[in-house]
Write a protein that holds these residues in place. Structure first.
Motif, PDB file in Angstrom:
ATOM      1  N   VAL A   1      -7.165   6.136  -7.551  1.00 32.78           N
ATOM      2  CA  VAL A   1      -6.738   5.419  -6.338  1.00 32.78           C
ATOM      3  C   VAL A   1      -7.258   6.161  -5.098  1.00 32.78           C
ATOM      4  O   VAL A   1      -7.786   5.540  -4.162  1.00 32.78           O
TER       5      VAL A   1
ATOM      6  N   ASP B   1      -0.876   1.969  -4.550  1.00 38.58           N
ATOM      7  CA  ASP B   1      -0.853   1.826  -6.019  1.00 38.58           C
ATOM      8  C   ASP B   1      -0.346   3.086  -6.719  1.00 38.58           C
ATOM      9  O   ASP B   1       0.122   3.014  -7.848  1.00 38.58           O
TER      10      ASP B   1
ATOM     11  N   VAL C   1       3.230   2.389  -6.979  1.00 38.36           N
ATOM     12  CA  VAL C   1       3.515   1.277  -7.901  1.00 38.36           C
ATOM     13  C   VAL C   1       3.337   1.741  -9.346  1.00 38.36           C
ATOM     14  O   VAL C   1       4.215   1.531 -10.195  1.00 38.36           O
ATOM     15  N   LEU C   2       2.214   2.411  -9.623  1.00 42.16           N
ATOM     16  CA  LEU C   2       1.919   2.800 -11.011  1.00 42.16           C
ATOM     17  C   LEU C   2       2.950   3.794 -11.528  1.00 42.16           C
ATOM     18  O   LEU C   2       3.412   3.698 -12.657  1.00 42.16           O
TER      19      LEU C   2
ATOM     20  N   GLU D   1       4.986  -4.327  -4.358  1.00 37.72           N
ATOM     21  CA  GLU D   1       3.518  -4.367  -4.496  1.00 37.72           C
ATOM     22  C   GLU D   1       2.800  -3.701  -3.317  1.00 37.72           C
ATOM     23  O   GLU D   1       1.710  -3.182  -3.461  1.00 37.72           O
ATOM     24  N   SER D   2       3.439  -3.749  -2.113  1.00 37.47           N
ATOM     25  CA  SER D   2       2.771  -3.215  -0.912  1.00 37.47           C
ATOM     26  C   SER D   2       3.823  -2.569  -0.008  1.00 37.47           C
ATOM     27  O   SER D   2       5.021  -2.799  -0.184  1.00 37.47           O
TER      28      SER D   2
END
Ligand SMILES: Cc1cc2nc3c(=O)[nH]c(=O)nc-3n(C[C@H](O)[C@H](O)[C@H](O)COP(=O)(O)OP(=O)(O)OC[C@H]3O[C@@H](n4cnc5c(N)ncnc54)[C@H](O)[C@@H]3O)c2cc1C
Length: 439
Positions: free
Chosen positions: A300, A318, A321-322, A410-411
């Motif tokens: 990322v 991300d 998120v991950l 997500e964001s």
């Protein structure tokens, strides 16, 4: 002033591993550490490293002839508060010297192009006009960076200075860490051999192999203080019959024992390792569990920095998120569950072990009828009503937390709403320190 793509503060397990991954992605990386090269990571000698982790994290395998490697064992047991019902975990574990292991990782990182500066301390964060982190000052100068990474361990020196809505600058206080006491001992009876690791979660105590085959390490971890950890060690050794021993020496250290920050990134900044509290809730180990975050993060970051600009939180999101939807969700649920499972009597804890509830063999799995078995225990007088309430409540809170983490936004746009609910759920769960009654 010098320009780097990434400047990392802290050159121990998290910083060195992450630096190597980033250099492999073609980034120009500097790692600074306040300690001298000779003293690096010396706070801990022997550590345990699961064999699977070599493959999982692409680490050169240690074995016979390697200075850092001592030996392997392939079974871990955990036992009840009354020393019954051993549960097996078939995990292959390498016993190694941490400073020598990290030396090997550092040499590999240097070959990939990473620059290390020792005896240089972080001083402050530097921001640009858009309030993005764009560098740091140190005791030796100023470095421009498109990403600054905090890998400074418990002091979290950079994270604690970040002023931003997306980064929590909390201190890891005595309530939020485990004070770990390790007794390196020589066994008095030549027939006694400690060839595998056995733990008693109720006492947060264990006995495990060390570098000397006729010896062992006896450990406990406890919130609040070393004084309280000594008290817990006493209680543990009175309750459980360990082999007779002669004390060689003691080692002490702290590991975070609290929830990780809800976001690891903001504009120009990210936090990893102990500074991000990425330790396993059941034993406080933090090396491979922190690398779970680093491995996808390197990809990322490489993508985020490919446009020649500062990595923004949107670019880095991300990473949150991950991690949070995966290991973060698992560990949040487990942490909540464990707080309930240790907060009961020794007899109740024994009943859990006897019936494969919370604690079970890894090849058999948990009891499929937890509620029925607990109710049966209450009606037969083998398990207390208080224990039942504590466990069911912890399990319920753990499930809710896990599900909430699996829905990590997500964001950045969805972060504050998500974080508000997460904080409410954590408040209900409490912390392991809340279970301490006799400190
Ligand atoms: C007794 C004990 C036993 C453990 N056993 C295991 C085990 O068997 N297996 C396992 O996986 N984990 C184990 N852990 C946990 C593990 O050691 C940590 O989770 C892990 O080492 C954390 O690595 P880190 O790089 O994030 O932080 P650290 O190891 O704390 O490294 C941080 C680095 O940052 C540097 N630094 C700090 N402040 C500054 C500053 N101002 N400027 C520049 N540099 C700075 C420090 O000098 C240090 O080198 C154990 C912990 C303890 C206490």
């Amino acid at each position: 002033m010098k320009n780097y793509d990434v400047v990392i503060v802290g050159a121990c397990t998290a910083g060195t591993y992450f630096a190597h991954l980033l250099a492999k992605e073609g980034l120009k990386v500097l790692v600074i550490d306040k300690d001298s090269e000779q003293n690096l990571c010396k706070r801990l000698d022997i550590f345990h490293f699961t064999r699977d982790s070599y493959d999982q994290f692409d680490i050169p395998v240690s074995g016979d002839g390697d200075a850092e490697w001592v030996h392997d064992f392939d079974l871990c047991l955990s036992k009840s508060a009354l020393d019954n019902h051993p549960k097996k975990s078939h995990t292959k574990v390498a016993v190694m010297h941490l400073p020598l292991f990290i030396k090997r990782l550092r040499e590999r990182a240097i070959s990939a192009g990473v620059e290390f500066h020792f005896e240089e301390s972080f001083v402050d964060v530097v921001y640009n006009d858009q309030k993005q982190v764009c560098g740091i000052t140190t005791t030796k100068g100023y470095y421009d960076a498109r990403l600054v990474v905090d890998a400074s361990g418990i002091p979290s020196v950079v994270r604690r200075k970040i002023e931003d809505d997306y980064i929590e600058s909390f201190e890891i206080t005595p309530r939020d860490k485990f004070y770990v006491l390790l007794k390196y001992v020589q066994l008095n009876n030549p027939d006694d051999k400690v060839e595998l690791s056995t733990s008693w979660p109720y006492y947060k105590g264990w006995i495990a192999p060390q570098h000397n085959k006729s010896g062992a390490i006896i450990g406990v971890g406890a919130n609040i203080s070393y004084d309280y950890a000594y008290k817990c060690m006493d209680k543990f050794e009175k309750a459980i019959k360990l082999p007779e021993y002669t004390l060689q020496y003691e080692e002490k250290g702290c590991t975070p024992y609290c929830r990780p920050p809800l976001s690891f990134v903001t504009d120009g900044f990210m936090v990893i390792g102990d500074a991000a509290c990425l330790t396993k809730p059941w034993n406080g180990e933090g090396i491979p569990s922190a690398w779970v975050q680093c491995t996808p993060a390197a990809k990322v970051v490489a993508k985020a920095l490919s446009d020649g600009k500062i990595a923004t939180k949107e670019d880095l999101w991300d990473i949150n998120v991950l991690y949070q939807r995966g290991e973060g969700a698992e560990y949040a649920g487990t942490r909540a569950m464990l707080i309930g499972a240790v907060n009961m009597s020794a007899k109740d804890n024994d009943y859990l072990f006897a019936n494969d509830i919370v604690f079970c063999d890894d090849d058999k799995g948990p009891n499929p009828n937890v509620v029925g078995t607990l109710l049966k225990g209450v009606f037969s007088g083998k398990f207390s009503l208080g224990g039942l309430i504590s466990l069911m409540s912890a399990s319920n809170k753990g499930e809710k937390l896990k599900k909430h983490y699996q829905k990590y936004p997500e964001s950045p746009a969805g972060y504050h709403k998500w974080a508000k609910t997460a904080l409410k759920l954590w408040k209900k769960v409490g912390t392991m320190a809340d279970t301490v009654k006799d400190a």
